[in-house]
Scaffold this motif. Structure first.
Motif, PDB file in Angstrom:
ATOM      1  N   VAL A   1       0.838  -1.194   0.000  1.00  0.00           N
ATOM      2  CA  VAL A   1       0.000   0.000   0.000  1.00  0.00           C
ATOM      3  C   VAL A   1       0.877   1.251   0.000  1.00  0.00           C
ATOM      4  CG1 VAL A   1      -1.802   1.262   1.245  1.00  0.00           C
ATOM      5  CG2 VAL A   1      -1.783  -1.243   1.276  1.00  0.00           C
TER       6      VAL A   1
ATOM      7  N   LEU B   1      -2.854   5.622   0.228  1.00  0.00           N
ATOM      8  CA  LEU B   1      -3.555   4.384   0.609  1.00  0.00           C
ATOM      9  C   LEU B   1      -4.052   3.609  -0.612  1.00  0.00           C
ATOM     10  CD1 LEU B   1      -5.569   5.463   3.780  1.00  0.00           C
ATOM     11  CD2 LEU B   1      -3.299   4.446   3.629  1.00  0.00           C
TER      12      LEU B   1
ATOM     13  N   PHE C   1      -3.628   0.763  -3.513  1.00  0.00           N
ATOM     14  CA  PHE C   1      -2.993  -0.545  -3.565  1.00  0.00           C
ATOM     15  C   PHE C   1      -1.978  -0.541  -4.706  1.00  0.00           C
ATOM     16  CE2 PHE C   1      -7.008  -2.812  -1.725  1.00  0.00           C
ATOM     17  CZ  PHE C   1      -6.816  -2.125  -0.534  1.00  0.00           C
TER      18      PHE C   1
ATOM     19  N   HIS D   1      -9.545   0.558  -1.023  1.00  0.00           N
ATOM     20  CA  HIS D   1      -8.636   1.107  -0.035  1.00  0.00           C
ATOM     21  C   HIS D   1      -8.783   0.310   1.256  1.00  0.00           C
ATOM     22  CE1 HIS D   1      -8.938   4.471  -2.893  1.00  0.00           C
ATOM     23  NE2 HIS D   1      -7.711   4.788  -2.488  1.00  0.00           N
TER      24      HIS D   1
END
Length: 470
Positions: A315, A320, A322, A344
């Motif tokens: 992350v 935040l 991916f 998220h």
């Protein structure tokens, strides 16, 4: 005012002043400011007592160029003359950039320090014309002398002006030629120092230039390496454009095979016709081996990453988002890769709020590994119990948050069942032992309640008797 004559007018003036056209053209086409050319310029014109001085590299003094009709002792004394006002006719002319006329050297204040010298040389008058280069830069001076005090005639001034122009052209040609030689020398030195083979061949395949690295490469296997490189040059000539190819050549005394990247660039003349090929080669053996080793390592990591049963997610701690994840992460929660990539951490969490998530992430990014159980929400709405680990990971110089979890829903359920079964066995065993040990009814009932709470895990326990029952 000193004027530089245009080329055509200058040649015509040269003929009028008694210069031979062949000698003038020698200067124009690049004979340069060598001693012969300067001697020729100084030895022409209505007067023979001429002197040509050149500005030194520091720009502070005038050094001897040519003065074939003046005494050697005079030339030696003037060599190194300081440039400045009041320093004879030449030093003053070079300083001011203007013609200086001294009609009587015995009385002219510019010659105060040189009276004895000119008297010894038998000189009575002098006029000095600065030799001006590009941008009006003073390159030297042309001086004409007379044996007796006199004022120069117009023809003599014209001769001096043209001689200065011709000298400027000769000096300019010489400096350009010197710059070209210096540039060629620097280029040659640079080519020799380059560790990669570099060469230049003409359109017939004849080698025109080659650096030491090329010669070493060809010497390792003259027939094979020369033929390979010549074949590449020929392809460039046929295509008429740059060509890049990977070629296997033999290198070193052991003639080991190495992989080279060979680049050939066509060289063209002013009419756009290809006249040759500039070639360069670079040994990329280690680069290819390193790239293959890296690819193999990445493939191994990808294989391990994709085959592990643990869910793995990287992350970006700032956004935040991916960054990457394995199949266990997305499929374990019921998502496709495309769907999962848009989520998220808060979309997965069923136990922690945004503030708690941020706190855990910050502690992990600060270097404190986080291990805890939490709840994840499946795509179909089911709640899954997971054991999760958070830690900081620097990947390619980029700080990321590594998230690894295991679905422990079933294992936790099984553990709870076993725990409850063990508690039931403990209660049953304790009750049996109390029945054998206690004969008093109320005491037995109290002991059974105690066992149920302490061993069975119940908060409270009581035993009642139905009314009317025996």
């Amino acid at each position: 005012m000193i004027h530089r004559l245009p080329l055509v007018d200058g040649v015509a003036a040269a003929l009028d002043l008694g210069f031979r056209i062949a000698d003038v053209l020698d200067v124009i086409v690049g004979a340069g400011a060598n001693a012969t050319v300067l001697h020729y310029i100084a030895n022409r014109g209505p007067l023979r007592e001429n002197q040509l001085l050149l500005v030194d590299e520091a720009g502070q003094h005038l050094v001897h160029g040519a003065a074939p009709s003046l005494p050697d002792f005079y030339n030696a004394a003037i060599d190194g003359l300081e440039i400045g006002p009041g320093v004879g006719a030449c030093g003053t002319a070079a300083c001011a950039g203007q013609r200086v006329i001294s009609e009587d050297l015995s009385t002219d204040p510019n010659w105060a320090d040189y009276r004895a010298l000119v008297q010894q040389a038998g000189l009575g008058a002098c006029w000095s014309t600065p030799i001006l280069g590009a941008g009006g830069q003073v390159l030297g001076t042309f001086a004409a002398y007379r044996r007796h005090p006199a004022r120069p005639a117009d023809e003599e001034l014209e001769h001096a002006a043209f001689s200065a122009n011709l000298a400027a052209l000769a000096i300019g040609q010489h400096r350009n030629a010197q710059r070209l030689r210096d540039s060629e020398r620097r280029l040659a030195d640079t080519l020799q120092a380059v560790p990669d083979p570099i060469w230049l061949s003409d359109s017939q395949g004849n080698l025109l230039l080659a650096n030491a690295a090329y010669r070493r490469l060809v010497a390792a296997a003259p027939a094979q390496n020369s033929a390979t490189l010549a074949s590449h040059d020929n392809a460039v000539l046929q295509q008429g454009r740059q060509a890049i190819a990977e070629q296997r050549l033999l290198v070193g005394p052991d003639r080991n095979e190495a992989l080279f990247e060979v680049v050939g660039t066509p060289m063209q003349d002013s009419q756009g016709q290809t006249t040759g090929v500039l070639g360069a080669a670079r040994d990329i053996t280690l680069i290819r081996r390193g790239a293959q080793a890296l690819a193999d390592q990445l493939h191994l990591v990808d294989t391990m990453f994709s085959q592990t049963s643990d869910a793995i997610l990287l992350v970006d701690p700032a956004t935040l988002d991916f960054v990457t994840f394995n199949e266990a992460a997305c499929h374990g929660l019921g998502y496709s890769r495309a769907e999962f990539a848009r989520l998220h951490p808060s979309d997965l969490q069923a136990a922690l709020d945004a503030g708690q998530i941020a706190e855990r992430n910050a502690r992990a990014m600060a270097g404190e590994t986080q291990r805890f159980d939490t709840l994840h929400r499946h795509r179909d709405g089911r709640i899954l119990q997971v054991a999760i680990t958070l830690r900081r990971l620097d990947y390619g110089g980029r700080p990321l948050l590594s998230v690894v979890w295991q679905d422990v829903t079933d294992s936790r359920r099984h553990a709870a069942s076993i725990r409850r079964l063990n508690q039931a066995y403990a209660v049953l065993s304790g009750v049996n032992e109390a029945i054998v040990r206690l004969q008093d009814g109320p005491a037995l009932l109290a002991e059974v309640c105690r066992i149920a709470v302490e061993l069975g895990g119940f908060r409270r326990a009581w035993i009642g008797r139905r009314d009317g029952a025996d």
